[in-house]
Motif scaffolding. Structure first.
Motif, short mmCIF file in Angstrom:
data_model
loop_
_atom_site.label_atom_id
_atom_site.label_comp_id
_atom_site.label_asym_id
_atom_site.label_seq_id
_atom_site.Cartn_x
_atom_site.Cartn_y
_atom_site.Cartn_z
N SER A 1 0.90 -1.08 0.16
CA SER A 1 0.03 0.04 0.01
C SER A 1 0.97 1.27 0.02
O SER A 1 1.95 1.18 0.40
CB SER A 1 -0.86 0.02 1.07
OG SER A 1 -0.06 -0.16 2.40
N GLY A 2 0.37 2.48 -0.63
CA GLY A 2 1.07 3.44 -0.54
C GLY A 2 1.95 3.58 -1.94
O GLY A 2 2.14 2.55 -2.34
N ALA A 3 2.05 5.09 -2.19
CA ALA A 3 2.74 5.16 -3.81
C ALA A 3 4.38 4.49 -3.52
O ALA A 3 4.66 4.10 -4.55
CB ALA A 3 2.96 6.65 -3.85
N PRO A 4 4.96 4.60 -2.44
CA PRO A 4 6.40 4.23 -2.54
C PRO A 4 6.55 2.45 -2.50
O PRO A 4 7.18 1.88 -3.38
CB PRO A 4 7.12 4.73 -1.36
CG PRO A 4 6.11 4.98 -0.43
CD PRO A 4 4.98 5.43 -1.34
N GLY A 5 5.67 2.13 -1.86
CA GLY A 5 5.45 0.34 -2.00
C GLY A 5 4.96 0.11 -3.14
O GLY A 5 5.74 -1.02 -3.83
N ILE A 6 3.94 0.51 -3.86
CA ILE A 6 3.67 0.29 -5.20
C ILE A 6 4.82 0.38 -6.15
O ILE A 6 5.06 -0.51 -7.33
CB ILE A 6 2.45 0.85 -5.64
CG1 ILE A 6 1.05 0.21 -4.67
CG2 ILE A 6 1.94 0.46 -7.07
CD1 ILE A 6 -0.07 1.26 -4.71
N ALA A 7 5.30 1.57 -5.97
CA ALA A 7 6.56 1.72 -6.96
C ALA A 7 7.64 0.81 -6.89
O ALA A 7 8.33 0.27 -7.87
CB ALA A 7 7.03 2.95 -6.93
N ILE A 8 7.93 0.30 -5.63
CA ILE A 8 8.89 -0.71 -5.77
C ILE A 8 8.63 -1.91 -6.22
O ILE A 8 9.30 -2.63 -7.01
CB ILE A 8 9.33 -0.70 -4.07
CG1 ILE A 8 10.10 0.33 -3.65
CG2 ILE A 8 10.07 -2.18 -3.87
CD1 ILE A 8 10.51 0.44 -2.01
N LEU A 9 7.31 -2.40 -5.89
CA LEU A 9 6.85 -3.61 -6.50
C LEU A 9 6.86 -3.69 -8.11
O LEU A 9 6.79 -4.50 -8.50
CB LEU A 9 5.29 -3.82 -5.98
CG LEU A 9 5.35 -4.38 -4.31
CD1 LEU A 9 3.96 -4.51 -4.09
CD2 LEU A 9 5.97 -5.51 -4.09
N ALA A 10 6.42 -2.40 -8.53
CA ALA A 10 6.35 -2.26 -10.00
C ALA A 10 7.92 -2.39 -10.65
O ALA A 10 7.82 -2.74 -11.89
CB ALA A 10 5.84 -0.96 -10.42
N ASP B 1 0.41 -9.45 -9.22
CA ASP B 1 0.67 -8.10 -9.11
C ASP B 1 -0.99 -7.38 -9.31
O ASP B 1 -1.75 -7.94 -10.20
CB ASP B 1 1.52 -7.52 -10.32
CG ASP B 1 2.85 -7.76 -10.18
OD1 ASP B 1 3.27 -7.98 -8.91
OD2 ASP B 1 3.61 -7.87 -11.21
N SER B 2 -1.15 -6.38 -8.53
CA SER B 2 -2.46 -5.62 -8.47
C SER B 2 -2.31 -4.89 -9.93
O SER B 2 -1.37 -4.53 -10.37
CB SER B 2 -2.45 -4.84 -7.25
OG SER B 2 -1.47 -3.83 -7.29
N ALA B 3 -3.62 -4.24 -10.10
CA ALA B 3 -3.85 -3.46 -11.08
C ALA B 3 -3.01 -2.11 -10.92
O ALA B 3 -2.36 -1.57 -11.69
CB ALA B 3 -5.34 -2.81 -11.36
N ALA B 4 -2.75 -1.66 -9.51
CA ALA B 4 -2.04 -0.65 -9.52
C ALA B 4 -0.63 -0.82 -9.61
O ALA B 4 0.26 0.24 -10.19
CB ALA B 4 -2.09 -0.22 -7.92
N VAL B 5 -0.02 -1.97 -9.37
CA VAL B 5 1.40 -2.26 -9.46
C VAL B 5 1.57 -2.23 -11.06
O VAL B 5 2.61 -1.94 -11.64
CB VAL B 5 1.95 -3.77 -8.84
CG1 VAL B 5 3.24 -4.23 -9.43
CG2 VAL B 5 1.84 -3.54 -7.28
N ARG B 6 0.69 -2.97 -11.71
CA ARG B 6 0.93 -3.01 -13.36
C ARG B 6 0.74 -1.64 -14.02
O ARG B 6 1.69 -1.61 -14.63
CB ARG B 6 -0.37 -3.87 -13.76
CG ARG B 6 -0.16 -5.47 -13.54
CD ARG B 6 -0.98 -6.24 -14.52
NE ARG B 6 -2.53 -5.99 -14.10
CZ ARG B 6 -3.11 -6.56 -13.21
NH1 ARG B 6 -2.60 -7.49 -12.32
NH2 ARG B 6 -4.43 -6.37 -13.16
#
Length: 235
Positions: free
Chosen positions: A142-151, A159-164
């Protein structure tokens, strides 16, 4: 497990082996025997013993119960020195980002399944600031930095839609995921050591309680991520 690789011809083989040994030892929470270390490095046991003895002399490894080799307190001392230099190099980049975006700028690193803030810079001359405490943590999902790292990782079926979407865009925008009303923009910092490995995962971004002008702030965040990738040690 094997870590042996041919070092460049202008390096010291013994030092290279010692550092490889330390890397192997630090990765294993349960420690490692000398025989296992010799196998990992593809050297004979006599060389592995000498490497361990040298690292132990400098406090970088220690012998646990049963004779297993574990990381020593000296590693923490080296880590503290790295953290200080890491934050010193990141601070001016975050200061410029905070001023340009008129929002709190942050640098986080991934630690297991969480993100931890390691440096924060608040903007000057703004009425409302978001407090982001160094050392604060939140789930990497959750949160922008976490999703950016996962991406920034290799694509996964889970992968969630946000990560993709973040992987496609090169940045993530979230609203109210870590703190109600907060809006964050983050981009992963692409780091590689001289062997092409990722020493750690990080992301830089901004957060505010006010609406962000994404057209203006996204280029600032992605530019900061690129600058940090070039400026941080180990790249």
């Amino acid at each position: 497990m094997s870590t042996k690789s041919a070092p460049p011809t202008n390096t010291l083989q013994t030092l290279d082996r010692g550092l490889q040994a330390l890397d192997v030892i630090c990765q294993l929470a349960q420690g490692i025997t000398v025989a296992e270390l010799a196998a990992a490095l593809q050297v004979n046991r006599a060389i592995a013993y000498r490497l361990v003895n040298t690292l132990e002399l400098h406090g970088l490894v220690a012998r646990a119960a049963g004779g297993r080799i574990v990381a020593g307190a000296g590693v923490a001392r080296l880590g503290a020195g790295f953290a200080a230099q890491f934050r010193a190099r990141a601070q001016p980049v975050l200061a410029r980002l905070a001023a340009g975006a008129r929002a709190t700028a942050f640098l986080v690193v991934a630690q297991a399944d969480e993100c931890t803030a390691v440096e924060v810079c608040e903007p000057q001359h703004v009425d409302i600031r978001v407090g982001y405490r160094v050392g604060s943590r939140h789930p990497i999902t959750s949160g922008a930095p976490g999703i950016a790292i996962l991406a920034s990782r290799a694509p996964q079926a889970s992968d969630s839609a946000a990560v993709r979407q973040a992987r496609e865009q090169g940045y993530s925008i979230t609203r109210g995921e870590v703190q109600a009303g907060a809006i964050g923009i983050a981009s992963a910092v692409s780091l590689r050591d001289v062997r092409g490995r990722v020493p750690f995962e990080a992301a830089v971004g901004v957060v505010t309680m006010q609406e962000l002008d994404s057209g203006r702030c996204v280029p600032l965040v992605t530019a900061a991520a690129q600058e940090l990738a070039q400026a941080l040690p180990g790249v």
